[in-house]
Design a protein around this motif. Structure first.
Motif, mmCIF file in Angstrom:
data_model
loop_
_atom_site.group_PDB
_atom_site.id
_atom_site.type_symbol
_atom_site.label_atom_id
_atom_site.label_comp_id
_atom_site.label_asym_id
_atom_site.label_seq_id
_atom_site.Cartn_x
_atom_site.Cartn_y
_atom_site.Cartn_z
ATOM 1 N N THR A 123 26.087 47.636 33.813
ATOM 2 C CA THR A 123 26.179 47.248 35.223
ATOM 3 C C THR A 123 26.794 45.858 35.384
ATOM 4 O O THR A 123 27.559 45.629 36.321
ATOM 5 N N ALA A 124 26.487 44.948 34.484
ATOM 6 C CA ALA A 124 27.091 43.616 34.541
ATOM 7 C C ALA A 124 28.587 43.707 34.245
ATOM 8 O O ALA A 124 29.404 43.028 34.885
ATOM 9 N N GLN A 125 28.951 44.542 33.295
ATOM 10 C CA GLN A 125 30.366 44.732 32.963
ATOM 11 C C GLN A 125 31.119 45.307 34.155
ATOM 12 O O GLN A 125 32.227 44.870 34.472
ATOM 13 N N GLN A 126 30.523 46.257 34.831
ATOM 14 C CA GLN A 126 31.159 46.876 35.996
ATOM 15 C C GLN A 126 31.414 45.832 37.089
ATOM 16 O O GLN A 126 32.509 45.760 37.644
ATOM 17 N N ALA A 127 30.425 45.002 37.379
ATOM 18 C CA ALA A 127 30.586 43.957 38.395
ATOM 19 C C ALA A 127 31.639 42.947 37.960
ATOM 20 O O ALA A 127 32.466 42.504 38.776
ATOM 21 N N ALA A 128 31.630 42.569 36.701
ATOM 22 C CA ALA A 128 32.600 41.587 36.193
ATOM 23 C C ALA A 128 34.025 42.126 36.281
ATOM 24 O O ALA A 128 34.950 41.397 36.640
ATOM 25 N N GLU A 129 34.215 43.398 35.954
ATOM 26 C CA GLU A 129 35.553 43.996 36.041
ATOM 27 C C GLU A 129 36.080 43.959 37.474
ATOM 28 O O GLU A 129 37.251 43.657 37.703
ATOM 29 N N LEU A 130 35.224 44.258 38.424
ATOM 30 C CA LEU A 130 35.642 44.226 39.827
ATOM 31 C C LEU A 130 35.910 42.794 40.282
ATOM 32 O O LEU A 130 36.870 42.534 41.017
ATOM 33 N N ALA A 131 35.096 41.856 39.845
ATOM 34 C CA ALA A 131 35.321 40.447 40.182
ATOM 35 C C ALA A 131 36.631 39.952 39.565
ATOM 36 O O ALA A 131 37.363 39.183 40.186
ATOM 37 N N ASP A 132 36.930 40.425 38.358
ATOM 38 C CA ASP A 132 38.197 40.050 37.716
ATOM 39 C C ASP A 132 39.404 40.546 38.505
ATOM 40 O O ASP A 132 40.483 39.966 38.420
ATOM 41 N N GLY A 134 39.597 40.337 41.578
ATOM 42 C CA GLY A 134 39.702 39.493 42.759
ATOM 43 C C GLY A 134 38.829 39.919 43.927
ATOM 44 O O GLY A 134 38.933 39.364 45.015
ATOM 45 N N MET A 135 37.960 40.892 43.715
ATOM 46 C CA MET A 135 37.084 41.338 44.798
ATOM 47 C C MET A 135 36.006 40.304 45.080
ATOM 48 O O MET A 135 35.501 39.653 44.161
ATOM 49 N N THR A 136 35.631 40.169 46.339
ATOM 50 C CA THR A 136 34.511 39.314 46.708
ATOM 51 C C THR A 136 33.211 40.007 46.311
ATOM 52 O O THR A 136 33.182 41.230 46.097
ATOM 53 N N GLN A 137 32.135 39.235 46.268
ATOM 54 C CA GLN A 137 30.846 39.838 45.933
ATOM 55 C C GLN A 137 30.439 40.879 46.976
ATOM 56 O O GLN A 137 29.876 41.912 46.619
ATOM 57 N N GLN A 138 30.741 40.627 48.251
ATOM 58 C CA GLN A 138 30.390 41.605 49.273
ATOM 59 C C GLN A 138 31.189 42.894 49.095
ATOM 60 O O GLN A 138 30.663 43.995 49.218
ATOM 61 N N ARG A 139 32.453 42.749 48.771
ATOM 62 C CA ARG A 139 33.275 43.951 48.560
ATOM 63 C C ARG A 139 32.802 44.722 47.319
ATOM 64 O O ARG A 139 32.781 45.952 47.309
ATOM 65 N N ARG A 153 23.436 38.677 40.860
ATOM 66 C CA ARG A 153 22.630 38.715 39.631
ATOM 67 C C ARG A 153 23.402 39.332 38.473
ATOM 68 O O ARG A 153 23.330 38.863 37.340
ATOM 69 N N ARG A 154 24.154 40.400 38.744
ATOM 70 C CA ARG A 154 24.935 41.043 37.688
ATOM 71 C C ARG A 154 26.005 40.100 37.138
ATOM 72 O O ARG A 154 26.224 40.048 35.921
ATOM 73 N N LEU A 155 26.660 39.367 38.015
ATOM 74 C CA LEU A 155 27.677 38.415 37.552
ATOM 75 C C LEU A 155 27.041 37.277 36.766
ATOM 76 O O LEU A 155 27.620 36.794 35.789
ATOM 77 N N ALA A 156 25.850 36.857 37.182
ATOM 78 C CA ALA A 156 25.137 35.819 36.429
ATOM 79 C C ALA A 156 24.745 36.334 35.047
ATOM 80 O O ALA A 156 24.900 35.638 34.037
#
Length: 185
Positions: A123-132, A134-139, A153-156
């Motif tokens: 789950t942390a990897q999934q959030a990090a990939e989306l953040a990479d 350029g997605m915002t946390q809300q998106r 929390r996942r990004l942390a």
């Protein structure tokens, strides 16, 4: 292997010489900019299926039509790096001119980043990939159907913010190492 090559081709900037299979079970490409190199190396390293070696040095010109035909000290150093990666706990290595401290520092940072990525939860990897991307946390939260605080929390957990900072340092070290290796090779 074809799946990794396809993902690299579709999700990373186009290299000077495109991804090719070499030596039967190796992927190889030539980039001019270390940013995409780091991204590709981390993608391959986090899969746990590759020994990732980066070579810093000169490339003979004119460039051939295929990376498999290219020559220069960068390719000699890349071969040394792949061999070193086979005995590395992180399965990664960077090699350049032996006396170059920048290549050695970049090697340590790549190992740290690869190890950090491999320890991420799914789950942390999934959030990090989306953040990479350029997605915002809300998106990201909307995409995953979770709350924004869960994304945070996942990004942390993924150490995503720290990794981004370290990646910037790694890219700059590789730029500097490239300059040194071009002069000293």
């Amino acid at each position: 292997m074809p799946a990794h090559r396809s993902r690299l081709e579709s999700s990373h900037p186009t290299p000077l010489l495109s991804w090719q299979i070499s030596a039967g079970d190796e992927l190889q490409a030539l980039y001019a900019d270390p940013g995409p190199v780091v991204e590709a190396a981390l993608h391959l390293a986090e899969s746990g299926e590759w020994h990732v070696g980066l070579g810093v040095g000169t490339v003979d010109t004119p460039l051939p039509g295929s990376v498999n035909e290219a020559t220069g000290s960068a390719f000699v150093h890349a071969r040394e790096a792949v061999e070193a990666a086979k005995t590395s706990a992180s399965d990664t290595a960077i090699r350049g001119v032996e006396e170059d401290l920048r290549s050695q520092q970049a090697d340590a940072l790549l190992a740290l980043l690869a190890s950090t990525r491999r320890r991420r939860t799914a789950t942390a990897q999934q959030a990090a990939e989306l953040a990479d991307r350029g997605m915002t946390q809300q998106r990201i939260a909307d995409e995953l159907g979770i709350k924004q605080s869960s994304v945070s929390r996942r990004l942390a957990t993924a150490l995503w913010h720290e990794e981004r900072s370290v990646r910037e340092v790694l890219v700059e070290l590789l730029r500097e190492a490239d300059e040194v290796n071009l002069v000293d090779s």
